[in-house]
Design a protein around this motif. Structure first.
Motif, PDB file in Angstrom:
ATOM      1  N   ALA A 136      -1.740   0.233 -10.735  1.00  0.00           N
ATOM      2  CA  ALA A 136      -0.801   0.604  -9.423  1.00  0.00           C
ATOM      3  C   ALA A 136       0.399  -0.186  -9.293  1.00  0.00           C
ATOM      4  O   ALA A 136       1.683   0.326  -9.064  1.00  0.00           O
ATOM      5  CB  ALA A 136      -1.543  -0.075  -8.025  1.00  0.00           C
ATOM      6  N   ILE A 137       0.507  -1.204 -10.138  1.00  0.00           N
ATOM      7  CA  ILE A 137       1.920  -1.957 -10.389  1.00  0.00           C
ATOM      8  C   ILE A 137       2.804  -0.975 -11.244  1.00  0.00           C
ATOM      9  O   ILE A 137       4.087  -0.853 -11.049  1.00  0.00           O
ATOM     10  CB  ILE A 137       1.719  -3.318 -10.823  1.00  0.00           C
ATOM     11  N   ILE A 147      -2.797 -12.759  -8.054  1.00  0.00           N
ATOM     12  CA  ILE A 147      -4.275 -12.297  -7.783  1.00  0.00           C
ATOM     13  C   ILE A 147      -4.555 -12.497  -6.150  1.00  0.00           C
ATOM     14  O   ILE A 147      -5.073 -11.954  -5.744  1.00  0.00           O
ATOM     15  CB  ILE A 147      -4.848 -12.237  -8.922  1.00  0.00           C
ATOM     16  N   GLU A 148      -4.283 -13.889  -6.076  1.00  0.00           N
ATOM     17  CA  GLU A 148      -4.736 -14.525  -4.908  1.00  0.00           C
ATOM     18  C   GLU A 148      -4.141 -13.962  -3.572  1.00  0.00           C
ATOM     19  O   GLU A 148      -4.662 -13.741  -2.715  1.00  0.00           O
ATOM     20  CB  GLU A 148      -4.553 -16.122  -4.903  1.00  0.00           C
ATOM     21  N   ALA A 149      -2.975 -13.728  -3.734  1.00  0.00           N
ATOM     22  CA  ALA A 149      -2.074 -12.907  -2.470  1.00  0.00           C
ATOM     23  C   ALA A 149      -2.540 -11.591  -2.569  1.00  0.00           C
ATOM     24  O   ALA A 149      -2.843 -11.097  -1.418  1.00  0.00           O
ATOM     25  CB  ALA A 149      -0.613 -13.135  -2.922  1.00  0.00           C
ATOM     26  N   TYR A 150      -2.870 -10.994  -3.587  1.00  0.00           N
ATOM     27  CA  TYR A 150      -3.208  -9.599  -3.620  1.00  0.00           C
ATOM     28  C   TYR A 150      -4.467  -9.456  -2.855  1.00  0.00           C
ATOM     29  O   TYR A 150      -4.881  -8.708  -1.780  1.00  0.00           O
ATOM     30  CB  TYR A 150      -3.440  -8.911  -4.692  1.00  0.00           C
ATOM     31  N   TRP A 151      -5.442 -10.296  -3.226  1.00  0.00           N
ATOM     32  CA  TRP A 151      -6.865 -10.465  -2.842  1.00  0.00           C
ATOM     33  C   TRP A 151      -7.134 -10.774  -1.094  1.00  0.00           C
ATOM     34  O   TRP A 151      -7.810 -10.116  -0.543  1.00  0.00           O
ATOM     35  CB  TRP A 151      -7.665 -11.378  -3.684  1.00  0.00           C
ATOM     36  N   SER A 152      -5.994 -11.885  -0.862  1.00  0.00           N
ATOM     37  CA  SER A 152      -5.963 -12.047   0.590  1.00  0.00           C
ATOM     38  C   SER A 152      -5.624 -11.185   1.375  1.00  0.00           C
ATOM     39  O   SER A 152      -6.008 -11.040   2.350  1.00  0.00           O
ATOM     40  CB  SER A 152      -5.033 -13.144   0.689  1.00  0.00           C
ATOM     41  N   THR A 186      -7.574  -0.902  10.414  1.00  0.00           N
ATOM     42  CA  THR A 186      -7.503  -2.196   9.754  1.00  0.00           C
ATOM     43  C   THR A 186      -7.242  -1.886   8.130  1.00  0.00           C
ATOM     44  O   THR A 186      -5.950  -2.349   7.741  1.00  0.00           O
ATOM     45  CB  THR A 186      -8.478  -3.028   9.852  1.00  0.00           C
ATOM     46  N   PHE A 187      -7.919  -1.081   7.606  1.00  0.00           N
ATOM     47  CA  PHE A 187      -7.410  -0.503   6.406  1.00  0.00           C
ATOM     48  C   PHE A 187      -6.011  -0.078   6.265  1.00  0.00           C
ATOM     49  O   PHE A 187      -5.354  -0.154   5.316  1.00  0.00           O
ATOM     50  CB  PHE A 187      -8.536   0.645   5.869  1.00  0.00           C
ATOM     51  N   ASP A 188      -5.806   0.821   7.101  1.00  0.00           N
ATOM     52  CA  ASP A 188      -4.312   1.517   7.157  1.00  0.00           C
ATOM     53  C   ASP A 188      -3.237   0.336   7.091  1.00  0.00           C
ATOM     54  O   ASP A 188      -2.144   0.391   6.468  1.00  0.00           O
ATOM     55  CB  ASP A 188      -4.207   2.381   8.235  1.00  0.00           C
ATOM     56  N   LEU A 189      -3.399  -0.616   8.109  1.00  0.00           N
ATOM     57  CA  LEU A 189      -2.577  -1.802   8.282  1.00  0.00           C
ATOM     58  C   LEU A 189      -2.421  -2.376   6.673  1.00  0.00           C
ATOM     59  O   LEU A 189      -1.380  -2.871   6.345  1.00  0.00           O
ATOM     60  CB  LEU A 189      -2.944  -2.792   9.184  1.00  0.00           C
ATOM     61  N   VAL A 190      -3.567  -2.592   6.027  1.00  0.00           N
ATOM     62  CA  VAL A 190      -3.567  -3.351   4.873  1.00  0.00           C
ATOM     63  C   VAL A 190      -2.863  -2.578   3.761  1.00  0.00           C
ATOM     64  O   VAL A 190      -2.057  -3.079   3.088  1.00  0.00           O
ATOM     65  CB  VAL A 190      -4.995  -3.726   4.156  1.00  0.00           C
ATOM     66  N   VAL A 191      -3.047  -1.346   3.901  1.00  0.00           N
ATOM     67  CA  VAL A 191      -2.387  -0.279   2.695  1.00  0.00           C
ATOM     68  C   VAL A 191      -0.921  -0.490   2.937  1.00  0.00           C
ATOM     69  O   VAL A 191       0.100  -0.553   2.062  1.00  0.00           O
ATOM     70  CB  VAL A 191      -2.956   1.027   2.768  1.00  0.00           C
ATOM     71  N   LYS A 192      -0.339  -0.474   4.518  1.00  0.00           N
ATOM     72  CA  LYS A 192       1.190  -0.488   4.562  1.00  0.00           C
ATOM     73  C   LYS A 192       1.531  -1.831   4.098  1.00  0.00           C
ATOM     74  O   LYS A 192       2.647  -2.021   3.885  1.00  0.00           O
ATOM     75  CB  LYS A 192       1.231  -0.226   6.109  1.00  0.00           C
ATOM     76  N   GLY A 193       1.074  -2.859   4.432  1.00  0.00           N
ATOM     77  CA  GLY A 193       1.318  -4.207   4.074  1.00  0.00           C
ATOM     78  C   GLY A 193       1.406  -4.308   2.196  1.00  0.00           C
ATOM     79  O   GLY A 193       2.125  -5.033   1.870  1.00  0.00           O
TER      80      GLY A 193
END
Length: 196
Positions: A136-137, A147-152, A186-193
């Motif tokens: 993805a990157i 990884i911690e930021a991504y996971w959170s 919620t998933f859509d918001l996570v993807v946007k973020g």
């Protein structure tokens, strides 16, 4: 030498998980487990050396089960949003189908068993998830993140929704049941973020 009985062994595992979640590690004992299973304490020692061995072995077995469930139909080469959606499907299904086992993992995270259990998550799981993130990157779909930021950002909202659902209430004690609509909003918001 007494032999192992598969049905008895399964009962021991199920009862142990239930008791560990209900009573915690300190309130759990081999004597209580044997009594709950209707077997002698000596029978437990056919399967496990001691209490610690029992907890670690059961947790490791369930970690493998969880890892397999989370990776089901997951392609690390998939576009980011598609792959993350599959992860949310798999993780939510596992946690909703296995609420007691999920609670056990939460307890393990803050216990002295943490390192022995979580360090042994299958290499396949670690490699697959690492490859997914790297792809993805590399494709420019998401920023490079620790990884911690991504996971959170990627999974903490899902775990919070599942916890609210399991407890039957949200913040302030308001009744809550997880719906597909709330899950995917919620998933859509996570993807946007996460997406660039």
């Amino acid at each position: 030498m007494r032999t192992r009985n598969a049905d008895k062994e399964l009962l021991v595992k199920q009862k142990a998980i239930e008791m560990l979640v209900r009573d915690g590690f300190e309130g759990f004992s081999m004597n209580k487990l044997a009594k709950a299973c209707g077997i002698s304490v000596a029978t437990l020692y056919i399967y496990y050396k001691d209490k610690d061995d029992l907890i670690v072995e059961i947790a490791l077995e369930e970690a493998k089960h969880m890892s397999t469930a989370i990776l089901k139909n997951f392609d690390p080469e998939a576009p980011f949003e598609e792959g993350l959606r599959q992860q949310w499907k798999n993780r939510s299904k596992y946690m909703l189908d296995n609420p007691t086992n999920s609670l056990l993992f939460e307890q393990l995270r803050s216990s002295s068993y943490h390192d022995r259990v979580f360090k042994t998550l299958t290499d396949e799981f670690k490699d697959t998830m690492g490859r997914f993130m790297k792809n993805a990157i590399d494709r420019g779909e998401i920023e490079t993140l620790p990884i911690e930021a991504y996971w959170s950002v990627a999974f903490a909202p899902l775990y919070s929704l599942i916890r609210f659902h399991s407890e039957g209430r949200s913040i302030g004690g308001k009744p809550f049941t997880l719906s597909n609509k709330i899950l995917w909003q919620t998933f859509d918001l996570v993807v946007k973020g996460l997406k660039k």
